[in-house]
Design an enzyme around this catalytic site. Sequence first.
Site, PDB file in Angstrom:
ATOM      1  N   HIS A 259       0.811  -1.217   0.000  1.00  0.00           N
ATOM      2  CA  HIS A 259       0.000   0.000   0.000  1.00  0.00           C
ATOM      3  C   HIS A 259       0.842   1.264   0.000  1.00  0.00           C
ATOM      4  O   HIS A 259       1.971   1.285   0.455  1.00  0.00           O
ATOM      5  CB  HIS A 259      -1.060  -0.007   1.102  1.00  0.00           C
ATOM      6  CG  HIS A 259      -0.566   0.270   2.479  1.00  0.00           C
ATOM      7  ND1 HIS A 259      -0.261   1.531   2.912  1.00  0.00           N
ATOM      8  CD2 HIS A 259      -0.374  -0.543   3.527  1.00  0.00           C
ATOM      9  CE1 HIS A 259       0.108   1.479   4.183  1.00  0.00           C
ATOM     10  NE2 HIS A 259       0.059   0.217   4.577  1.00  0.00           N
TER      11      HIS A 259
ATOM     12  N   ASP B 248       6.258   1.461   7.062  1.00  0.00           N
ATOM     13  CA  ASP B 248       4.830   1.146   6.934  1.00  0.00           C
ATOM     14  C   ASP B 248       4.156   2.189   6.062  1.00  0.00           C
ATOM     15  O   ASP B 248       3.773   3.222   6.545  1.00  0.00           O
ATOM     16  CB  ASP B 248       4.199   1.138   8.326  1.00  0.00           C
ATOM     17  CG  ASP B 248       2.702   0.933   8.259  1.00  0.00           C
ATOM     18  OD1 ASP B 248       2.218   0.488   7.210  1.00  0.00           O
ATOM     19  OD2 ASP B 248       2.023   1.246   9.239  1.00  0.00           O
TER      20      ASP B 248
ATOM     21  N   GLU C 126      -5.035   2.140   2.566  1.00  0.00           N
ATOM     22  CA  GLU C 126      -4.983   0.933   3.407  1.00  0.00           C
ATOM     23  C   GLU C 126      -5.162   1.275   4.868  1.00  0.00           C
ATOM     24  O   GLU C 126      -5.812   0.554   5.622  1.00  0.00           O
ATOM     25  CB  GLU C 126      -3.652   0.203   3.224  1.00  0.00           C
ATOM     26  CG  GLU C 126      -3.541  -1.093   4.027  1.00  0.00           C
ATOM     27  CD  GLU C 126      -2.905  -0.913   5.406  1.00  0.00           C
ATOM     28  OE1 GLU C 126      -2.895  -1.863   6.182  1.00  0.00           O
ATOM     29  OE2 GLU C 126      -2.441   0.185   5.708  1.00  0.00           O
ATOM     30  N   GLU C 127      -4.529   2.371   5.271  1.00  0.00           N
ATOM     31  CA  GLU C 127      -4.456   2.678   6.699  1.00  0.00           C
ATOM     32  C   GLU C 127      -5.819   2.981   7.313  1.00  0.00           C
ATOM     33  O   GLU C 127      -5.960   2.995   8.518  1.00  0.00           O
ATOM     34  CB  GLU C 127      -3.488   3.836   6.957  1.00  0.00           C
ATOM     35  CG  GLU C 127      -2.025   3.515   6.660  1.00  0.00           C
ATOM     36  CD  GLU C 127      -1.398   2.530   7.646  1.00  0.00           C
ATOM     37  OE1 GLU C 127      -2.111   2.007   8.510  1.00  0.00           O
ATOM     38  OE2 GLU C 127      -0.192   2.290   7.518  1.00  0.00           O
TER      39      GLU C 127
ATOM     40  N   HIS D 261       3.652   3.666  13.066  1.00  0.00           N
ATOM     41  CA  HIS D 261       2.603   4.693  13.008  1.00  0.00           C
ATOM     42  C   HIS D 261       2.998   5.994  13.706  1.00  0.00           C
ATOM     43  O   HIS D 261       2.144   6.696  14.247  1.00  0.00           O
ATOM     44  CB  HIS D 261       1.271   4.158  13.564  1.00  0.00           C
ATOM     45  CG  HIS D 261       0.560   3.281  12.565  1.00  0.00           C
ATOM     46  ND1 HIS D 261      -0.676   2.733  12.784  1.00  0.00           N
ATOM     47  CD2 HIS D 261       0.940   2.875  11.332  1.00  0.00           C
ATOM     48  CE1 HIS D 261      -1.024   2.023  11.718  1.00  0.00           C
ATOM     49  NE2 HIS D 261      -0.062   2.091  10.837  1.00  0.00           N
TER      50      HIS D 261
HETATM   51  C1  NAG Z   1       1.036  -2.451   5.806  1.00  0.00           C
HETATM   52  O1  NAG Z   1       0.106  -2.755   4.846  1.00  0.00           O
HETATM   53  C2  NAG Z   1      -0.650  -3.900   5.065  1.00  0.00           C
HETATM   54  C3  NAG Z   1      -1.611  -4.064   3.988  1.00  0.00           C
HETATM   55  O2  NAG Z   1      -1.096  -3.762   2.777  1.00  0.00           O
HETATM   56  C4  NAG Z   1      -1.404  -3.788   6.333  1.00  0.00           C
HETATM   57  O3  NAG Z   1      -2.191  -4.885   6.579  1.00  0.00           O
HETATM   58  C5  NAG Z   1      -0.436  -3.630   7.392  1.00  0.00           C
HETATM   59  O4  NAG Z   1      -1.183  -3.464   8.570  1.00  0.00           O
HETATM   60  C6  NAG Z   1       0.353  -2.403   7.122  1.00  0.00           C
HETATM   61  N1  NAG Z   1       1.287  -2.320   8.123  1.00  0.00           N
HETATM   62  C7  NAG Z   1       0.925  -1.818   9.222  1.00  0.00           C
HETATM   63  C8  NAG Z   1       1.748  -2.234  10.346  1.00  0.00           C
HETATM   64  O5  NAG Z   1      -0.021  -1.055   9.306  1.00  0.00           O
HETATM   65 ZN    ZN Z   2       0.081   1.192   9.061  1.00  0.00          ZN
END
Ligand code: NAG
Ligand code: ZN
Length: 504
Positions: free
Chosen positions: A256, A268, A300-301, A428
Amino acid sequence: MKTSAFVLSALAAAPLVAAAPAAAPLVESNKLRRVLLRSELRARAEELHAIAVRNGGNRYWGTAGHWDTLSWIEAQIDTNYYNVERQYFNITEQTSLGGWVTIDGVAYENVNGMAGSPNKTVTAPIINVKNFGCVASDYPESIAGKIALVARGDCYFAVKNVVAQTAGAIGIVVYNNDDTNFQPGLGYPKDYNATEFIPAAFITKSDGRALVTRLGDGTLPATVKTLTSQTSGISANLIATTKGGDQNQIITVGAHTDSVKAGPGINDNGSGTIAQIEVAKALTKYSVNNAIRFCWWGAEEVGLVGSRYYASHIPEEEAAKIVMNLNFDMLASPNYMFGIYDGDASDFESPYATNGSALIEQTFIDFFKEVGKPSVPTAFSGRSDYQGFLQINIPAGGLFTGAEEIMSAEEAVLFNGKAGVAYDVCYHQACDDVKNLNFDAFITNTKSMADAVAKYGRSIAGFPFPRPAVKLTPRGPLSETMVARPHLGKHSGQGGCSNANVEA
Ligand SMILES: *[C@@H]1O[C@H](CO)[C@@H](O)[C@H](O)[C@H]1NC(C)=O
Ligand SMILES: [Zn+2]
Ligand SMILES: *[C@@H]1O[C@H](CO)[C@@H](O)[C@H](O)[C@H]1NC(C)=O
Ligand SMILES: *[C@@H]1O[C@H](CO)[C@@H](O)[C@H](O)[C@H]1NC(C)=O
Ligand SMILES: *[C@@H]1O[C@H](CO)[C@@H](O)[C@H](O)[C@H]1NC(C)=O
Ligand SMILES: *[C@@H]1O[C@H](CO)[C@@H](O)[C@H](O)[C@H]1NC(C)=O
C-alpha cells in the site's frame, strides 16, 4: 540522417503493444535478484520521505502527499513493458464524535458511539434482546419504538443495527464481550440494504450484563445519542500489468501507498511500495510466461479500502484469471523478524488456509532456506490488503517484519534482535522515516519478492489453478463509496480488538 530514418521506420513497424523485447530472456530468480541493490532501496526511501516532508509530514489518503506518491511511482514504471492504470474510488471516512447512554436518569461513563451512527438522539424504553440480535426472531414482539439492548457477537455490528431497525427498534445499545471499550464502525447502510442506521452505542460487558439483569422482561427509560463526523474524498490504486505473459494467468503483487496521518510511513508501508518499484523495474529486462500485476493500493491505513475496492469490484471472469495474490508490507522493521504468512495454518488458526496459500508459504520458506536466513510463520489473519482476495477465493501469501508487537526471546536469538522491544518502535509515528529502516531485512525481503515473482512468472505448475468456479462472495449490493473501517487494519492501535468491527 540515414541511420535515424532507419530507426524511425523500424519503430513505426514495431507492433503497438510491444511487450518485452522479443529477445528478452525468460525471467530467472537469480538474475532478477542480483540487480536489486540496497543503495537503490535507500535512494527510493529518501525520495519517498522527501515527498512526505514536502507535504506536511505524511502521505495520508486524499492528501497531496499521497497523490505525489502515486505520480512518483508512475514515473518509474516503464509503460512499454506494463499497462498502467489508476483505479479511482470514492471513500468516506467516518469518525464517531461520541456516544451517550442514559438509563433511568443515570448517564453511563464508558460509552462509545459507533462510527456511521447518525447524528441523532432517541429517547424510549430499552428492552432486552435474546442471543446476539442477528436475526429477527431474537427480538421481542414489543420491540417497536424501543431501544434494543444486544450482546456483541455472531454478526457484524451493522447487521444487528439493520435487523433491530427492521424489527422496529429506534436505537441500539450493544455491550462488549469484555470490559474494554472501543469505537466500532458500522460501514455504509446501503451495503446492508438500509437507508440509514439507527443510533448505536457501545458499552462494556459488565455495564451490559448488569443492565440485562435489571431489565429482565421489563423496560427502563433510556436515551441514546450519537454523533459521527464524515469526510468524503477520492483515492486511487495504481495497477501495472506486464504486457507480456499469459493474461489468463495473472500473479498479483501488492503493497500500500498511503501512510497514517502521524508520520511519513517509510517502513509502513513505504518499504513494500519501494520493493515493488525496484522489482517491477528489474523485471523489464526479462520476459514472463504468466502476467505479473503490481498493485499499489490506496487508503490501506483507514481499513484496506483500496484493495477491498479492487477485489469487490472486479468482474468474476477477471477474478478467475488471478492465480494468487502476494502481499508485501513492512519489509524493513528496525527490530525485524522474517515473518511469512502462515498459509497452511500450521501455527496460527486461520479460516483462510488453502492448498494454494500453503504453496505460497512454502515458496517463501524455501527462499529463506536457500539464502541461509531464519524465518517464522506469522498469522494469516486476513487483516491486510490480501483480505479482499481471500474473500473471493484467491490464494494469498506474503512477508511481514513486524509492527508494534514485542519480539520474543526466541525470536531475538533467531534474528539477532532485541527481546522485549517492539519490532518497529516507530510504528505509526513521525519517526517512521529512512532512519527507521533495517536495510538487511529490506534487501532480503525485496529479493524474496523477486524470487516469488520470477518463480511464478515462469510457471504455476502444481498450483491449484484454474480454481473450481465459485460464486464470488461478498457480492452484495456494494456501494460505490467505500467506507473507511479502521479496525480492519492488522494493527489498529486498538489493542485486542483488531477484528472488532468485522464480527460484532
Ligand atoms: C502495511 O500494509 C498492510 C496491507 O497492505 C497492512 O495490513 C499492514 O497493517 C500495514 N502495516 C501496518 C503495520 O499497518
Ligand atoms: Zn500502518
Ligand atoms: C465518485 O462519486 C461521484 C459523485 O457521486 C461520482 O460522480 C463518481 O463517478 C464516483 N467515482 C467513482 C470512481 O466511483
Ligand atoms: C440486500 O438485498 C438484495 C436484494 O434483495 C439481497 O440479494 C442481498 O442479500 C441483501 N443484502 C443484505 C446484506 O441483506
Ligand atoms: C454531526 O454533527 C457534528 C457536529 O456536532 C458535525 O461536525 C458532523 O459533520 C455531523 N455529521 C453529519 C454526518 O452530518
Ligand atoms: C489439497 O492437497 C491435498 C494433498 O495434496 C489433496 O489431497 C486435496 O485434495 C487438496 N485439496 C484441494 C481443495 O485441492
